[in-house]
Design an enzyme around this catalytic site. Structure first.
Site, PDB file in Angstrom:
ATOM      1  N   GLY A 217       1.341  -8.707   9.121  1.00 29.79           N
ATOM      2  CA  GLY A 217       2.795  -8.644   9.151  1.00 29.79           C
ATOM      3  C   GLY A 217       3.295  -7.213   9.146  1.00 29.79           C
ATOM      4  O   GLY A 217       2.612  -6.285   9.579  1.00 29.79           O
ATOM      5  N   GLY A 218       4.493  -7.046   8.607  1.00 30.00           N
ATOM      6  CA  GLY A 218       5.110  -5.728   8.548  1.00 30.00           C
ATOM      7  C   GLY A 218       4.255  -4.739   7.780  1.00 30.00           C
ATOM      8  O   GLY A 218       4.368  -3.521   7.972  1.00 30.00           O
TER       9      GLY A 218
ATOM     10  N   GLY B 184      -0.192  17.960  38.187  1.00 31.67           N
ATOM     11  CA  GLY B 184       0.508  17.847  36.912  1.00 31.67           C
ATOM     12  C   GLY B 184      -0.455  17.854  35.743  1.00 31.67           C
ATOM     13  O   GLY B 184      -0.150  18.370  34.664  1.00 31.67           O
ATOM     14  N   ALA B 185      -1.658  17.319  35.979  1.00 30.75           N
ATOM     15  CA  ALA B 185      -2.634  17.265  34.882  1.00 30.75           C
ATOM     16  C   ALA B 185      -3.068  18.674  34.485  1.00 30.75           C
ATOM     17  O   ALA B 185      -3.341  18.948  33.319  1.00 30.75           O
ATOM     18  CB  ALA B 185      -3.827  16.417  35.292  1.00 30.75           C
TER      19      ALA B 185
HETATM   20  C1  HXC Z   1       1.398 -14.250  -2.325  1.00 30.55           C
HETATM   21  C2  HXC Z   1      -0.720 -14.465  -1.485  1.00 30.55           C
HETATM   22  C3  HXC Z   1      -0.317 -13.878  -0.274  1.00 30.55           C
HETATM   23  C4  HXC Z   1       1.054 -13.469  -0.136  1.00 30.55           C
HETATM   24  C5  HXC Z   1      -2.392 -14.347  -0.137  1.00 30.55           C
HETATM   25  N1  HXC Z   1      -2.005 -14.742  -1.339  1.00 30.55           N
HETATM   26  N2  HXC Z   1      -1.379 -13.822   0.549  1.00 30.55           N
HETATM   27  N3  HXC Z   1       0.118 -14.657  -2.496  1.00 30.55           N
HETATM   28  N4  HXC Z   1       1.853 -13.684  -1.196  1.00 30.55           N
HETATM   29  N5  HXC Z   1       1.509 -12.871   0.965  1.00 30.55           N
HETATM   30  C6  HXC Z   1      -2.812 -15.359  -2.379  1.00 30.55           C
HETATM   31  C7  HXC Z   1      -3.219 -16.783  -2.042  1.00 30.55           C
HETATM   32  O1  HXC Z   1      -2.218 -17.693  -2.400  1.00 30.55           O
HETATM   33  C8  HXC Z   1      -4.464 -16.941  -2.904  1.00 30.55           C
HETATM   34  O2  HXC Z   1      -4.048 -17.157  -4.226  1.00 30.55           O
HETATM   35  C9  HXC Z   1      -5.085 -15.563  -2.855  1.00 30.55           C
HETATM   36  O3  HXC Z   1      -4.042 -14.652  -2.474  1.00 30.55           O
HETATM   37  C10 HXC Z   1      -6.183 -15.432  -1.832  1.00 30.55           C
HETATM   38  O4  HXC Z   1      -5.690 -15.912  -0.589  1.00 30.55           O
HETATM   39  P1  HXC Z   1      -6.508 -16.942   0.304  1.00 30.55           P
HETATM   40  O5  HXC Z   1      -5.574 -17.475   1.304  1.00 30.55           O
HETATM   41  O6  HXC Z   1      -7.221 -17.898  -0.560  1.00 30.55           O
HETATM   42  O7  HXC Z   1      -7.561 -15.964   0.970  1.00 30.55           O
HETATM   43  P2  HXC Z   1      -8.190 -16.011   2.411  1.00 30.55           P
HETATM   44  O8  HXC Z   1      -8.599 -17.389   2.765  1.00 30.55           O
HETATM   45  O9  HXC Z   1      -9.219 -14.937   2.437  1.00 30.55           O
HETATM   46  O10 HXC Z   1      -6.996 -15.597   3.405  1.00 30.55           O
HETATM   47  C11 HXC Z   1      -6.428 -14.352   3.343  1.00 30.55           C
HETATM   48  C12 HXC Z   1      -5.159 -14.295   4.206  1.00 30.55           C
HETATM   49  C13 HXC Z   1      -4.201 -15.440   3.800  1.00 30.55           C
HETATM   50  C14 HXC Z   1      -5.534 -14.395   5.685  1.00 30.55           C
HETATM   51  C15 HXC Z   1      -4.528 -12.922   3.974  1.00 30.55           C
HETATM   52  O11 HXC Z   1      -4.058 -15.444   2.394  1.00 30.55           O
HETATM   53  C16 HXC Z   1      -2.858 -15.309   4.405  1.00 30.55           C
HETATM   54  O12 HXC Z   1      -2.679 -15.659   5.579  1.00 30.55           O
HETATM   55  N6  HXC Z   1      -1.902 -14.848   3.623  1.00 30.55           N
HETATM   56  C17 HXC Z   1      -0.542 -14.698   4.060  1.00 30.55           C
HETATM   57  C18 HXC Z   1      -0.416 -13.594   5.017  1.00 30.55           C
HETATM   58  C19 HXC Z   1       1.006 -13.352   5.423  1.00 30.55           C
HETATM   59  O13 HXC Z   1       1.525 -14.066   6.274  1.00 30.55           O
HETATM   60  N7  HXC Z   1       1.663 -12.454   4.688  1.00 30.55           N
HETATM   61  C20 HXC Z   1       3.026 -12.142   4.885  1.00 30.55           C
HETATM   62  C21 HXC Z   1       3.064 -11.211   6.035  1.00 30.55           C
HETATM   63  S1  HXC Z   1       4.691 -10.719   6.374  1.00 30.55           S
HETATM   64  P3  HXC Z   1      -4.877 -18.033  -5.263  1.00 30.55           P
HETATM   65  O14 HXC Z   1      -3.986 -18.111  -6.446  1.00 30.55           O
HETATM   66  O15 HXC Z   1      -5.127 -19.330  -4.598  1.00 30.55           O
HETATM   67  O16 HXC Z   1      -6.130 -17.246  -5.502  1.00 30.55           O
HETATM   68  C22 HXC Z   1       4.827  -9.338   5.512  1.00 30.55           C
HETATM   69  C23 HXC Z   1       6.185  -8.784   5.592  1.00 30.55           C
HETATM   70  C24 HXC Z   1       6.134  -7.354   5.245  1.00 30.55           C
HETATM   71  O17 HXC Z   1       3.952  -8.854   4.910  1.00 30.55           O
HETATM   72  C25 HXC Z   1       7.432  -6.775   5.613  1.00 30.55           C
HETATM   73  C26 HXC Z   1       7.379  -5.332   5.586  1.00 30.55           C
HETATM   74  C27 HXC Z   1       8.552  -4.774   6.308  1.00 30.55           C
END
Ligand code: HXC
Length: 513
Positions: free
Chosen positions: A168-169, A403-404
């Site tokens: 993501g971001g 140009g290069a």
């Molecule tokens: C809260 C999170 C989390 C999140 C993971 N966890 N991502 N908790 N917020 N964003 C937690 C899970 O619930 C889990 O908790 C533990 O971390 C491990 O995650 P798993 O899914 O079991 O691990 P894995 O199978 O290895 O997968 C990893 C992963 C997946 C691919 C990163 O967790 C995932 O897709 N997470 C979300 C990614 C995402 O979409 N993030 C937001 C992006 S947008 P428990 O308690 O079960 O151990 C963003 C905006 C930023 O970031 C903006 C900036 C401008």
């Protein structure tokens, strides 16, 4: 008092221990813990942890069930080869390393300290991104990181080492850093994950196909360095830092002089074939020029038709940009221009002199490149060189067309010292293309177009591309014996060491981003 100390020691033990089951899961994936990574990266016993007892204060869905220590990030400072750095290491075992308010505040704190003390900042990224339960406050935390990165850009070196997911971001934090490292099989970066991609576009891809280390090291250019494992990755982070100043007010660290000003390399002349289109590896030339043949290549696999590397000449750090005749005949294209432009800009920001090795047939022609915006991207390189105020030395080994030629740090855009080998051929274009354009009618009317063409090409060569044409007109400062390339560059850099160039005041230029 004894009880209080015991309580403190117990808490401290818990902080350091982390969550054993989650750590075991992480190890099973071939990953190290955040603390193990810091131990590998930093000098032994040099780490001072900051905000060690901080935990989140959030309330709401699932989040107040537990308040784990560190809040998923370890922040602090240590040394690398005795030089101060600030670091933050995200801990995937705690809430997936996700970023909430406390997590972000800890990162902000070390970023502020790094900038205030003039020390590099190194991020070890391993995170599921914005902590979903903390809502917009998580995004606000990211914004604070991005803003600090931009404020610190060009003041302290910023390095991102992606060691797990970076989705993501959140990916914009590495993107704003000066250099991104990734590790095969464990790290990935993307704006939208495979599930969202499938839902929106119907395309099915794995995490690695979408944003694995090789994708970013070869195709997107997001990763400057790709490694097979964390050890070799941290070794290269340390090597990179050994070549960088701690901030923009310092000079890059010097090593002892190596007598390079007297160092002839007779083998150099034979490394470059006389025929203008015959390929050779510019790295072989680079190895003869830099001390001990040691250099660190940036973006080795991406836009490999241009070579960008950091090394030393006579103990002083230099940034080398070279055309690479081994790939696409060394032409410049959109990607190569972006790669070299960003490298030139980094070197200029951190007082690293530039050495440009030229052997370029031109820009890559065709619709693909025009549609990709080769004009816009080529302008980036032009702009970066024009604005660079560090010492600049150009060496033209063989051909330099159109140009290069201009873009590859020619005299007209401000190189300080232009050197050329006796094999140099500098022109608007090669003889064949020039004769076709200038004598099209004569060749069509000739009874023997082959002979006429050969004569015209020879005349063009005699008149316009002979090795002293540019030198006689002051566009090349010296035509040198190839064996003396290393010594001539070393002498030029010694002459230019105290170069200072003050640009007129303005808010900022408008680089064609
Ligand atoms: C809260 C999170 C989390 C999140 C993971 N966890 N991502 N908790 N917020 N964003 C937690 C899970 O619930 C889990 O908790 C533990 O971390 C491990 O995650 P798993 O899914 O079991 O691990 P894995 O199978 O290895 O997968 C990893 C992963 C997946 C691919 C990163 O967790 C995932 O897709 N997470 C979300 C990614 C995402 O979409 N993030 C937001 C992006 S947008 P428990 O308690 O079960 O151990 C963003 C905006 C930023 O970031 C903006 C900036 C401008």
């Amino acid at each position: 008092m004894r009880l209080l100390r015991q309580e403190r020691d117990e808490l401290h033990r818990q902080v350091l221990a982390g969550k054993p089951e989650a750590i075991a899961r992480m190890r099973a994936q071939g990953k190290r813990t955040a603390r193990e990574r810091l131990a590998l990266l930093l000098d032994a016993d040099s780490f001072t942890e900051i905000e060690i007892f901080r935990r989140h204060q959030a309330r709401g869905i699932k989040i107040d069930e537990s308040r784990p220590h560190t809040d998923g990030v370890i922040v602090g400072s240590g040394t690398i080869d005795g030089r101060r750095v600030f670091v933050y290491a995200q801990d995937f075992t705690i809430n997936g390393g996700s970023l909430g308010v406390a997590h972000a505040a800890k990162i902000h704190k070390v970023m502020d300290l790094a900038l205030a003390t003039g020390a590099p900042i190194i991020a070890l990224n391993d995170s599921g991104g914005a902590r979903i339960q903390e809502g917009v406050l998580s995004m606000d935390g990211y914004g604070g990181i991005f803003r600090r990165q931009v404020e610190a850009s060009g003041i302290i070196p910023q390095i991102s080492v992606v060691l797990g997911p970076c989705a993501g971001g959140a990916a914009y934090s590495p993107a704003l850093a000066d250099f991104v490292f990734m590790v095969r099989d464990t790290s990935n970066m993307f704006l939208t994950g495979p599930d969202v991609v499938a839902a929106v576009t119907g395309e099915r891809v794995t995490h690695a196909e979408l944003g694995g280390a090789d994708v970013h090291g070869t195709r997107s250019g997001v990763a400057a360095f790709v490694h097979d494992d964390e050890e070799s990755c941290f070794e290269d982070v340390r090597y990179l830092l050994s070549l960088l100043p701690s901030n923009n007010l310092e000079m890059p660290p010097s090593a002892p002089a190596r007598g390079a000003t007297e160092d002839d390399r007779p083998g150099l002349a034979d490394m470059v074939p006389a025929e203008p289109n015959k390929p050779y590896d510019m790295r072989a030339v680079l190895e003869e020029i830099v001390d001990d043949g040691d250099y660190l290549e940036v973006h080795e696999q991406w836009a490999a038709n241009v070579l960008c590397a950091l090394g030393r000449i006579d103990g002083e750090v230099v940034g080398v940009v070279g055309n690479q005749p081994l790939v696409l005949a060394g032409v410049l294209d959109a990607a190569a221009s972006q790669k070299a432009a960003r490298f030139v800009r980094f070197c200029d920001a951190f007082a690293i002199p530039l050495v440009t090795l030229v052997d370029v047939p031109g820009f890559l022609p065709g619709t693909e490149q025009e549609y990709a915006g080769v004009i816009r991207h080529g302008a980036k390189l032009l702009y970066a060189y024009c604005e660079a105020s560090v010492p600049r030395v150009q060496v033209i080994l063989r051909k330099a067309y159109g140009g290069a030629y201009i873009v590859m740090d020619s005299r007209s855009i401000g190189t300080d010292m232009s050197l050329a080998w006796p094999t140099n051929e500098i022109a608007v274009m090669g003889a064949a293309g020039a004769v076709d354009i200038l004598f099209r009618k004569e060749l069509a009317a000739s009874a023997d177009p082959e002979r006429l063409g050969a004569e015209m090409r020879a005349e063009y060569g005699d008149q316009l591309t002979h090795p002293y044409f540019a030198a006689e007109r002051g566009l090349v400062d010296d035509v040198i014996d190839p064996a003396k390339t290393r010594s001539a560059i070393a002498r030029a850099l010694a002459m230019l060491r105290t170069k200072r160039k003050q640009a007129p005041r303005r808010k900022h230029g408008n680089i064609p981003l």
